[in-house]
Design an enzyme around this catalytic site. Sequence first.
Site, PDB file in Angstrom:
ATOM      1  N   LYS A 144      -2.620   7.175   1.285  1.00 16.33           N
ATOM      2  CA  LYS A 144      -2.320   7.458   2.692  1.00 16.33           C
ATOM      3  C   LYS A 144      -1.218   8.516   2.712  1.00 16.33           C
ATOM      4  O   LYS A 144      -0.034   8.218   2.883  1.00 16.33           O
ATOM      5  CB  LYS A 144      -1.908   6.179   3.418  1.00 16.33           C
ATOM      6  CG  LYS A 144      -2.047   6.253   4.928  1.00 16.33           C
ATOM      7  CD  LYS A 144      -1.931   4.871   5.539  1.00 16.33           C
ATOM      8  CE  LYS A 144      -1.975   4.916   7.055  1.00 16.33           C
ATOM      9  NZ  LYS A 144      -3.266   5.351   7.593  1.00 16.33           N
ATOM     10  N   ARG A 180       0.831  -1.212   0.000  1.00 12.90           N
ATOM     11  CA  ARG A 180       0.000   0.000   0.000  1.00 12.90           C
ATOM     12  C   ARG A 180       0.861   1.256   0.000  1.00 12.90           C
ATOM     13  O   ARG A 180       0.526   2.256  -0.647  1.00 12.90           O
ATOM     14  CB  ARG A 180      -0.960   0.005   1.192  1.00 12.90           C
ATOM     15  CG  ARG A 180      -1.966   1.140   1.139  1.00 12.90           C
ATOM     16  CD  ARG A 180      -3.022   1.036   2.216  1.00 12.90           C
ATOM     17  NE  ARG A 180      -2.455   1.189   3.554  1.00 12.90           N
ATOM     18  CZ  ARG A 180      -3.172   1.151   4.668  1.00 12.90           C
ATOM     19  NH1 ARG A 180      -4.480   0.943   4.613  1.00 12.90           N
ATOM     20  NH2 ARG A 180      -2.600   1.290   5.853  1.00 12.90           N
TER      21      ARG A 180
END
Length: 285
Positions: A151, A52
């Site tokens: 993120k 991620r």
Amino acid sequence: MSLQVFLNDRLVPKEEATVSVFDHGLLYGDGVFEGIRVYGGKVFLHPEHIERLFESARAIRLEIPMSPDEMTRAVEKTVAANNISDGYVRLVVTRGSGSLGLDIRRTSDPQVIIIADTITLYPPEIYEEGMPLVTASTIRNHPQALSPRIKSLNYLNNIMAKVEGSDAGTVEALMMNHKGEVAECTGDNIFIVKHGVLKTPPIDAGILDGITRRAVLRLAREAEIPSEEVTLTRHDLYVADECFLTGSAAEVVPVISLDGRPIGDGKPGRTTNRLLEAFRDLTRK
């Protein structure tokens, strides 16, 4: 011994872990990060977090100066250097130093920062008794402005919603998306249980694709608990039988009310406790 921080290619005492004041991570929140738990000295769901991180970086055209394997080893090295058995890793990659302008072509030397330390996000009684929530007026970022799946270091959206929760006397706050649907909380994904079915907003509701969220959905399938990724409204939460939050730092946290309305009987529910225990078992494997 001082906490050892991994900075770019080596471990340094935290007092020496510094970056330039011209770094775009500081000036503009230009960078990405991951929060990762450590259990029994083992980095939990490590491959998923590294994947991620690199996906977030790719989405903002940030070239990480390490390979995924090198990053994995650097995290493990930092955890070992600080003798972390049960703790938390904050992995940060900034754009690097640049000018006082927005042009990323004028930046250089991305910074890789890895901090491994202990953490206690919520007291034990929160997990036993549950937490109240309020709905924040601050909505989640519009996906066409900045994808919530990235993120990024720019967390001001979440921080302002967190301020609303703190002002209302709660430790978390619910955020809606631009369509008025339930998105997530300021630092956690959200689930409800209704008539025995586990429900959570889909990724296209404008939420972070949470690693712990994924793990809980897998645990639900293994336990043969019916689950759906489906659009939710505040009404769905008000009339739910159970509610809980998930996050790498928070783990699995029962929610007992929203906006002063009890959820279910106002206590952590059976399915919530079942999944909380299953998650704790997973962390010990």
